[in-house]
Design an enzyme around this catalytic site. Structure first.
Site, PDB file in Angstrom:
ATOM      1  N   ASP A  36       1.343  -7.706   2.289  1.00 31.18           N
ATOM      2  CA  ASP A  36       1.424  -6.264   2.012  1.00 31.18           C
ATOM      3  C   ASP A  36       2.875  -5.824   1.795  1.00 31.18           C
ATOM      4  O   ASP A  36       3.472  -5.163   2.635  1.00 31.18           O
ATOM      5  CB  ASP A  36       0.788  -5.504   3.179  1.00 31.18           C
ATOM      6  CG  ASP A  36       0.392  -4.098   2.792  1.00 31.18           C
ATOM      7  OD1 ASP A  36       0.865  -3.610   1.748  1.00 31.18           O
ATOM      8  OD2 ASP A  36      -0.385  -3.478   3.542  1.00 31.18           O
ATOM      9  N   HIS A  61       0.823  -1.221   0.000  1.00 32.93           N
ATOM     10  CA  HIS A  61       0.000   0.000   0.000  1.00 32.93           C
ATOM     11  C   HIS A  61       0.851   1.262   0.000  1.00 32.93           C
ATOM     12  O   HIS A  61       0.366   2.333  -0.345  1.00 32.93           O
ATOM     13  CB  HIS A  61      -1.074  -0.029   1.099  1.00 32.93           C
ATOM     14  CG  HIS A  61      -0.631   0.283   2.496  1.00 32.93           C
ATOM     15  ND1 HIS A  61      -0.287  -0.677   3.419  1.00 32.93           N
ATOM     16  CD2 HIS A  61      -0.518   1.464   3.149  1.00 32.93           C
ATOM     17  CE1 HIS A  61       0.004  -0.108   4.576  1.00 32.93           C
ATOM     18  NE2 HIS A  61      -0.118   1.195   4.441  1.00 32.93           N
ATOM     19  N   SER A  78       3.725   2.373   8.462  1.00 35.17           N
ATOM     20  CA  SER A  78       3.499   1.407   7.391  1.00 35.17           C
ATOM     21  C   SER A  78       4.813   1.161   6.663  1.00 35.17           C
ATOM     22  O   SER A  78       5.487   2.107   6.268  1.00 35.17           O
ATOM     23  CB  SER A  78       2.473   1.952   6.400  1.00 35.17           C
ATOM     24  OG  SER A  78       1.206   1.881   6.962  1.00 35.17           O
TER      25      SER A  78
HETATM   26  N1  ASP Z   1      -2.319   0.690   7.822  1.00 35.37           N
HETATM   27  C1  ASP Z   1      -2.066   1.855   8.599  1.00 35.37           C
HETATM   28  C2  ASP Z   1      -1.980   3.052   7.720  1.00 35.37           C
HETATM   29  O1  ASP Z   1      -2.940   3.508   7.236  1.00 35.37           O
HETATM   30  C3  ASP Z   1      -0.926   1.754   9.517  1.00 35.37           C
HETATM   31  C4  ASP Z   1      -1.381   2.102  10.867  1.00 35.37           C
HETATM   32  O2  ASP Z   1      -1.969   3.170  11.039  1.00 35.37           O
HETATM   33  O3  ASP Z   1      -1.168   1.325  11.782  1.00 35.37           O
HETATM   34  O4  ASP Z   1      -0.966   3.615   7.453  1.00 35.37           O
END
Ligand code: ASP
Length: 732
Positions: free
Chosen positions: A221, A85, A652
């Site tokens: 991911d 992502h 991330s």
């Molecule tokens: N997946 C999250 C993000 O949006 C990471 C997190 O906030 O823990 O970056």
């Protein structure tokens, strides 16, 4: 300096009390103070091994990736791992219906196939130095907020200039704890970062929005990049002549796997927390900000999701925008629930009551007044916070028209002037290019539907003095029918059709000026932005400044009144380490989460042909044959794990490391029940989610046939006879 030392001594003396309280995002300067506690939990390194300016340390393998993720270097040839992502927009930029790298994945089989991505950067930290004394040298207590700010900025500018003297590095002075502490951060930014590989979305985004922020999780991911440098290993502009970068430190990859209770730490760049938000601020988040943002995003997602299901072109076009919108949407739902369940508002009120009592009993009544002032300031800032939320949702996450129209401002306001100065053609050329890009990325029917979906919320909440005058046409021209207004706007505006826009650019400058001055699309965009900037921004800034000043007093007071508590500075996009252990959680009454997931679980979720839960055929075959190579364990393939590491957005892509500083996973998310941890961390609930590094290697090598990349890495295994490097190449 004395103040900070004092703080660190407190931390050191008290961490023992918090053996399992893994709250905190620690600055490198604090590592020496918490080293003993970390070692007691399983760290086998010293603070100096993690962060050192004089020799290679873990920090030299960790960097800011792009706009706001973290990434790590895993080979001496500059190979970089981050999340799928985080690499998403780079992958999207290289994708088309013919080369659908989002859907099918992409792997460079040799260096010549790696895809250049001008604009994508990675930033390493060279050093971080406490410069509080220098920055505050010219500040005294009696100063007004703006005089204080001016003195700080002037002193910081001198410090930054000195640091940048060699011309090679960037530097910035950042404020911590609302201006109680200042740190000079010297950075080095590499500008030639190329896409090396990404798994198919059915792996890299497995579970889609349904699984985002959820546990159990089975998302691979990950995406892979490579840093290129000039022949001297220094940053260089993107060029085919550049060579792979040689880092100061490369993270070894652990092949030992993770067990429950193992020490773990995450090193990266968490973006923002609000650990010390007063009760008045918590109420604002819970009662206004979160519910409003959730409602607006729900409305636009209904439009975008439907469009994406309707065609491949729209699916690719809106993939990135959709991810950005839905990520926040779901996070805030979790945050709101979490704050409610923890009774965060009442809890903070109790903290504040204790603060008042201590202040009174220690003869510091004046400190209580800071709480009253904060309450008052939050009441006063509320309308501007609301205006800011509305603006962000409409302007940045709403229809693309809003930002495209801004591009035409120069022409609309100074067209004739540009013509007189002989600059008109250049501006028209620039705009034609912008339009090309804009209309390729944005479908006007979808854009129109997004505006129609969120405008009702905007109109309901926006203060009259912030409402773009063109919106009066809803009443005046369309008898209150908002949809008619939106349809009329998209049907008429020069900015909502490529053909109309191009024809407009072919007309005399004076005509262009006249047309844009009454164009509804142009007026909606510029009217909204101008009023926001001239009315909301200055008021919000002034009151935020006052809040920060009050928070500084409050926090300094808290450090005095509660010498037994730990105060870690809120995340602000700077390098932090969080530590804890690999563990499951107790998110709700009667519910327990185990810490590990495997390929079995992924196959249980498998729905053939489903946009979120499909599984590539090749992965199914590997699963059926249990063909996991050296990456599987006991006949199964580990996929993800949770740990009690305090993380947030920006983390991330961060490396998750074991006690020896070897890579065991890549952080990519938190469980839904954790998302309030930006404001309130809860030890039993808050867990970060990482993709197991063995699954990452399996994806690259066994699933995608990019074993040559794995062979660049150093895989280590610690047998009974001590550590040894796994002999390469690995045979598939
Ligand atoms: N997946 C999250 C993000 O949006 C990471 C997190 O906030 O823990 O970056």
């Amino acid at each position: 300096m004395r103040r900070i030392k004092l703080l660190l001594v407190t931390v050191q003396a008290l961490l023992a009390l918090f053996a399992h309280a893994h709250e905190g995002m620690w600055l490198p300067a604090m590592l020496t103070a918490i080293q003993d506690s970390m070692q007691a939990e399983g760290l086998q390194l010293t603070a100096e091994d993690i962060y050192s300016v004089s020799h290679g340390s873990l920090k030299d393998a960790v960097m800011i990736f792009g706009g706001g993720c973290t990434a790590e270097v895993v080979s001496d040839q500059g190979l970089v791992l981050t999340n799928h992502h985080c690499g998403f927009s780079a992958i999207q930029r290289h994708s088309s219906v013919d080369h659908d790298y989002l859907k099918d994945g992409f792997w460079a089989m040799d260096r010549s196939q790696e895809l250049m991505d001008p604009g994508l950067t990675v930033t390493f930290i060279v050093s971080m130095e406490d410069v509080t004394d220098r920055v505050l040298a010219g500040v005294d207590v009696g100063m007004t907020a703006s005089a204080r700010q001016a003195a700080i900025e002037a002193a910081s500018a001198v410090v930054v200039k000195e640091a940048e003297q060699d011309g090679d590095h960037g530097a910035v002075v950042r404020s911590f704890n609302y201006g109680l502490q200042f740190i000079l951060i010297v950075t080095e930014t590499y500008r030639d970062v190329r896409l090396v590989g990404a798994p198919p979305a059915s792996v890299g985004k497995f579970g889609g929005d349904t699984d985002n922020w959820m546990w159990p999780r089975h998302t691979g991911d990950v995406s892979v990049f490579r840093i290129y440098a000039g022949p001297d290993n220094r940053p260089a502009s993107p060029s085919p002549d550049n060579v792979p970068y040689h880092p100061r430190h490369v993270l070894p990859i652990s092949m030992d796997g993770v067990r429950e209770g193992d020490f773990a730490m995450v090193f990266g760049f968490p973006a923002r927390t609000q650990r010390y938000l007063p009760s008045a601020g918590i109420r604002q988040v819970m009662e206004v900000t979160d519910p409003l943002r959730i409602a607006m995003r729900k409305a636009s997602l209904a439009v975008i999701d439907q469009a994406m299901r309707s065609s491949d072109t729209l699916r690719i076009m809106y993939a990135s925008k959709q991810s950005g919108i839905s990520n926040g949407y779901k996070k805030w739902i979790g945050e709101l629930r979490g704050l409610r369940e923890l009774h965060a508002f009442d809890d903070r009120r109790r903290d504040e009551q204790r603060y008042r009592e201590r202040a009174a009993s220690s003869g510091n009544e004046a400190l209580s007044a800071t709480l009253d002032s904060l309450q008052d300031l939050y009441d006063r800032i509320a309308p501007y916070t609301l205006a800011r939320d509305l603006f962000i949702e409409l302007y940045y996450y709403g229809p693309d028209l809003m930002r495209f129209a801004e591009q035409a401002r120069q022409l609309a306001e100074h067209g004739e002037e540009l013509e007189r100065e002989g600059k008109l053609q250049a501006e028209l050329h620039r705009l034609r290019q912008r339009a090309e890009d804009h209309f390729a990325r944005s479908d006007q029917r979808v854009d129109q539907a997004i505006l129609a979906a969120i405008l009702p919320y905007y109109l309901e909440h926006i203060a009259p003095e912030l409402r773009a005058p063109v919106l009066d046409r809803i009443q005046d021209k369309h008898q209150g029918d908002m949809n008619a207004f939106v349809a009329d706007l998209y049907g008429r505006s020069f900015l909502t059709s490529k053909g109309r826009f191009e024809r407009l650019l072919g007309r005399p400058a004076r005509t262009i000026e006249r047309e844009l001055a009454r164009d509804p699309g142009y007026l909606l965009s510029t009217g909204t932005l101008d009023l926001y900037r001239s009315v909301a921004v200055p008021n919000h800034a002034r009151l935020s400044e006052a809040i920060d000043a009050m928070m500084r007093h409050e926090l300094a007071g808290a450090m005095q009144l509660f010498p037994d508590s730990i105060f870690w500075p809120d995340a602000n996009g700077t390098l932090r380490l969080s530590y804890g252990q690999v563990e499951g959680s107790h998110p709700r009454d009667g519910v327990t989460y185990g810490p590990f997931t495997t390929l079995e679980g992924m196959m249980q979720k498998y729905v053939p042909g489903d946009p979120e839960f499909d599984v590539p055929d090749r992965l199914i075959a590997l699963y059926r044959n249990k063909d996991y190579g050296p990456y599987g364990v006991d006949g199964t393939m580990p996929v993800c794990f949770t740990a009690s590491l305090h993380t947030t957005g920006g983390n991330s892509g961060s490396p998750v490391l074991n006690g020896r500083g070897e890579l065991i996973g890549i952080n990519f998310d938190r469980t839904w029940e954790s998302t309030m941890s930006d404001i309130r961390f809860d030890q039993t609930k808050c867990r970060n989610i990482s993709v197991d590094i063995r699954y990452v290697l399996f994806i690259m090598d066994k699933l995608c046939g990019a074993g040559h990349l794995v062979r660049e890495m150093q895989l280590v295994h610690h047998g009974a006879d001590g550590p040894h490097v796994i002999p390469l190449p690995i045979h598939r």
